[in-house]
Design an enzyme around this catalytic site. Structure first.
Site, mmCIF file in Angstrom:
data_model
loop_
_atom_site.group_PDB
_atom_site.id
_atom_site.type_symbol
_atom_site.label_atom_id
_atom_site.label_comp_id
_atom_site.label_asym_id
_atom_site.label_seq_id
_atom_site.Cartn_x
_atom_site.Cartn_y
_atom_site.Cartn_z
ATOM 1 N N GLY A 249 0.832 -1.222 0.000
ATOM 2 C CA GLY A 249 0.000 0.000 0.000
ATOM 3 C C GLY A 249 0.855 1.256 0.000
ATOM 4 N N HIS A 250 2.028 1.199 -0.661
ATOM 5 C CA HIS A 250 3.001 2.306 -0.600
ATOM 6 C C HIS A 250 2.494 3.588 -1.239
ATOM 7 C CE1 HIS A 250 3.490 0.834 -4.672
ATOM 8 N NE2 HIS A 250 4.155 1.941 -4.970
ATOM 9 N N LYS B 119 -10.694 -5.867 9.834
ATOM 10 C CA LYS B 119 -9.473 -5.395 10.516
ATOM 11 C C LYS B 119 -9.190 -6.235 11.767
ATOM 12 C CE LYS B 119 -7.864 -2.587 7.899
ATOM 13 N NZ LYS B 119 -6.464 -2.496 7.567
ATOM 14 N N SER C 292 -7.108 -0.320 12.698
ATOM 15 C CA SER C 292 -7.812 0.951 12.845
ATOM 16 C C SER C 292 -8.530 0.912 14.190
ATOM 17 C CB SER C 292 -8.837 1.080 11.727
ATOM 18 O OG SER C 292 -9.798 2.053 12.072
ATOM 19 N N TYR D 49 -15.995 -3.410 7.711
ATOM 20 C CA TYR D 49 -14.582 -3.013 7.676
ATOM 21 C C TYR D 49 -13.890 -3.369 8.993
ATOM 22 C CZ TYR D 49 -10.650 0.306 7.537
ATOM 23 O OH TYR D 49 -9.412 0.887 7.571
ATOM 24 N N ARG E 185 -13.933 13.399 17.704
ATOM 25 C CA ARG E 185 -12.945 12.560 17.036
ATOM 26 C C ARG E 185 -11.525 13.046 17.335
ATOM 27 N NH1 ARG E 185 -16.819 10.080 16.597
ATOM 28 N NH2 ARG E 185 -17.810 9.126 14.796
ATOM 29 N N MET F 163 -2.231 6.974 1.485
ATOM 30 C CA MET F 163 -1.889 8.108 2.349
ATOM 31 C C MET F 163 -0.910 7.678 3.444
ATOM 32 S SD MET F 163 -4.318 10.713 4.443
ATOM 33 C CE MET F 163 -5.134 9.519 5.451
HETATM 34 N N1 LIG Z 1 -7.212 6.882 6.628
HETATM 35 C C1 LIG Z 1 -7.483 6.763 7.923
HETATM 36 O O1 LIG Z 1 -8.054 7.668 8.543
HETATM 37 C C2 LIG Z 1 -7.097 5.518 8.680
HETATM 38 C C3 LIG Z 1 -7.406 5.455 10.048
HETATM 39 C C4 LIG Z 1 -7.058 4.336 10.767
HETATM 40 C C5 LIG Z 1 -6.401 3.296 10.134
HETATM 41 N N2 LIG Z 1 -6.104 3.382 8.817
HETATM 42 C C6 LIG Z 1 -5.431 2.237 8.206
HETATM 43 O O2 LIG Z 1 -4.252 2.636 7.557
HETATM 44 C C7 LIG Z 1 -4.043 1.813 6.411
HETATM 45 C C8 LIG Z 1 -3.846 2.667 5.184
HETATM 46 O O3 LIG Z 1 -4.955 3.552 5.015
HETATM 47 P P1 LIG Z 1 -4.856 4.807 4.012
HETATM 48 O O4 LIG Z 1 -5.746 5.849 4.570
HETATM 49 O O5 LIG Z 1 -3.442 5.105 3.701
HETATM 50 O O6 LIG Z 1 -5.590 4.213 2.732
HETATM 51 P P2 LIG Z 1 -5.354 4.590 1.204
HETATM 52 O O7 LIG Z 1 -4.788 5.947 1.073
HETATM 53 O O8 LIG Z 1 -6.647 4.297 0.513
HETATM 54 O O9 LIG Z 1 -4.256 3.556 0.759
HETATM 55 C C9 LIG Z 1 -4.534 2.202 0.673
HETATM 56 C C10 LIG Z 1 -3.517 1.556 -0.216
HETATM 57 O O10 LIG Z 1 -3.873 0.166 -0.324
HETATM 58 C C11 LIG Z 1 -3.749 -0.204 -1.678
HETATM 59 N N3 LIG Z 1 -4.658 -1.294 -2.011
HETATM 60 C C12 LIG Z 1 -5.988 -1.367 -1.756
HETATM 61 N N4 LIG Z 1 -6.465 -2.508 -2.258
HETATM 62 C C13 LIG Z 1 -5.420 -3.164 -2.827
HETATM 63 C C14 LIG Z 1 -5.284 -4.383 -3.522
HETATM 64 N N5 LIG Z 1 -6.331 -5.198 -3.716
HETATM 65 N N6 LIG Z 1 -4.058 -4.731 -3.970
HETATM 66 C C15 LIG Z 1 -2.998 -3.926 -3.810
HETATM 67 N N7 LIG Z 1 -3.052 -2.761 -3.142
HETATM 68 C C16 LIG Z 1 -4.262 -2.382 -2.680
HETATM 69 C C17 LIG Z 1 -4.123 1.036 -2.476
HETATM 70 O O11 LIG Z 1 -3.596 0.894 -3.760
HETATM 71 P P3 LIG Z 1 -3.965 1.887 -4.978
HETATM 72 O O12 LIG Z 1 -2.982 3.000 -4.838
HETATM 73 O O13 LIG Z 1 -3.781 1.069 -6.184
HETATM 74 O O14 LIG Z 1 -5.387 2.303 -4.755
HETATM 75 C C18 LIG Z 1 -3.455 2.123 -1.639
HETATM 76 O O15 LIG Z 1 -2.110 2.275 -1.997
HETATM 77 C C19 LIG Z 1 -5.244 0.894 6.324
HETATM 78 O O16 LIG Z 1 -4.938 -0.326 6.924
HETATM 79 C C20 LIG Z 1 -6.284 1.581 7.145
HETATM 80 O O17 LIG Z 1 -7.188 0.670 7.702
HETATM 81 C C21 LIG Z 1 -6.427 4.467 8.058
#
Ligand SMILES: NC(=O)c1ccc[n+]([C@@H]2O[C@H](COP(=O)([O-])OP(=O)(O)OC[C@H]3O[C@@H](n4cnc5c(N)ncnc54)[C@H](OP(=O)(O)O)[C@@H]3O)[C@@H](O)[C@H]2O)c1
Length: 317
Positions: free
Chosen positions: A13-14, A142, A109, A138, A211, A17
């Site tokens: 997921g590089h 997790k 999360s 979701y 939040r 965000m």
């Molecule tokens: N955002 C928040 O507020 C938040 C809060 C708590 C925890 N988290 C956790 O932090 C982690 C990252 O979240 P984020 O906000 O950074 O999400 P994000 O920006 O949507 O990034 C998710 C990444 O996962 C990749 N991905 C999704 N499905 C995939 C698949 N089938 N195969 C390969 N890659 C895949 C996406 O690839 P693409 O670039 O190709 O789309 C993207 O690079 C998650 O585990 C999330 O649960 C996030």
């Protein structure tokens, strides 16, 4: 584990965000960083994941990939959220075990905790009550990821462990009008209200829900810190330990954006769990604290929003 020159770290997921912040944080390490775009390795595809591990032989994995979204997306696509997140976690965690990865850190999360659990949320609240309905699918996925790490650690003695972040924000967030999280949704809405000289802006819900928000650079630092611990907890919260109401957040964003109109609420819209804030004593005792104050973080995030908007590269899907 301490990261050495011979390490090969796979950041799943590089481009996301959190993942891109982790890439920035790890750039100074002398190890090899392994990445794969979704078009090369779909993490839901077990065969593709196995092939990647077989060919690339990572020594460590940081799991920051997920299907992520706000309330609207979670309510509309619960099957996708549950299935894809379970498949990604099971494929990657099992491949990591079978290809002898010595360390894996899974990003969960704090929505895994029960809707009505004691606030601030302690790690021990896991599985003590029903989940928030709006993101149940979701959250279940997790919990599976966290429990897979814990179970492989118990059964096979591998050091697989998890971090439970609070709401994240920072560069590269998703600004989609319906599918985004509350903070980027408010940045976009308030920016557009200012741009169109609107006198009011209306936010979802009563504005009373509270939040906590953590900048992704702080999250990346916490990932680096916990990855370096010799005997990390199976799961540990990461956040600031400080919350505010959504109405107060909207007012702070209005200040950062320079919007001087009125902020109205829309109590007919869903707003999720009434309060959600991580209890941070466990990670604090281990030696980590956040550094970025919310207003400073919002200023940095708004600047990157404006740059992306100008460059035509604002993420919105
Ligand atoms: N955002 C928040 O507020 C938040 C809060 C708590 C925890 N988290 C956790 O932090 C982690 C990252 O979240 P984020 O906000 O950074 O999400 P994000 O920006 O949507 O990034 C998710 C990444 O996962 C990749 N991905 C999704 N499905 C995939 C698949 N089938 N195969 C390969 N890659 C895949 C996406 O690839 P693409 O670039 O190709 O789309 C993207 O690079 C998650 O585990 C999330 O649960 C996030």
């Amino acid at each position: 584990m301490s990261i050495t020159e011979s390490d090969r770290l796979f950041i799943a997921g590089h481009r996301g965000m959190a993942g891109s912040a982790i890439m920035r944080r790890l750039k100074s390490e002398r190890c090899t960083l392994l990445v794969a775009d979704r078009s090369e390795v779909d993490l839901c595809d077990r065969t593709a994941v196995e092939k990647f591990f077989q060919e690339q032989r990572p020594t460590g994995v940081i799991f920051a990939a997920a299907k992520v979204g706000g309330i609207h997306a979670n309510l509309t696509y619960p099957a996708d959220f549950l299935l894809q997140n379970v498949m990604m976690a099971s494929n990657v965690i099992d491949a990591a075990f079978r290809f002898s990865v010595r360390r894996l850190l899974y990003l969960g999360s704090n929505c895994i905790y029960p809707r009505d659990c004691e606030q601030p949320i302690r790690e021990s609240s896991l599985l003590t009550g029903p989940l928030e309905k709006t993101n149940e699918a979701y959250a279940l996925a997790k919990i599976v990821g966290l429990k897979l790490c814990e179970s492989y650690r118990i059964q096979h003695g591998v050091c697989f462990h998890s971090l439970m972040p609070t709401n994240l924000y920072g560069p590269g967030d998703n600004y989609h009008r319906e599918n985004s999280h509350v903070l980027p949704a408010l940045i976009r809405k308030i920016h557009e209200a200012k741009d169109s000289d609107s006198e009011t802006v209306t936010i979802w819900g009563t504005g009373a829900a509270r939040r906590e928000f953590l900048h992704t650079d702080d999250l990346a630092d916490a990932v680096h810190f916990t990855f370096g611990l010799d005997d990390p907890p199976d799961w540990v919260n990461v956040g600031t330990g400080m919350d505010l109401s959504i109405l107060s957040l909207a007012k702070l964003i209005a200040k950062v954006v320079g919007f001087e109109g009125e902020i109205l609420t829309d109590p007919g819209r869903p707003e999720g769990t009434p309060v959600k804030c991580n209890e941070m004593s466990r990670l604090h005792e281990l030696g980590w604290r956040h550094q970025i104050d919310l207003e400073d973080g919002l200023r940095m995030t708004y600047q990157s929003f404006l740059s992306d908007l100008e460059a035509g590269s604002l993420r919105s899907f």
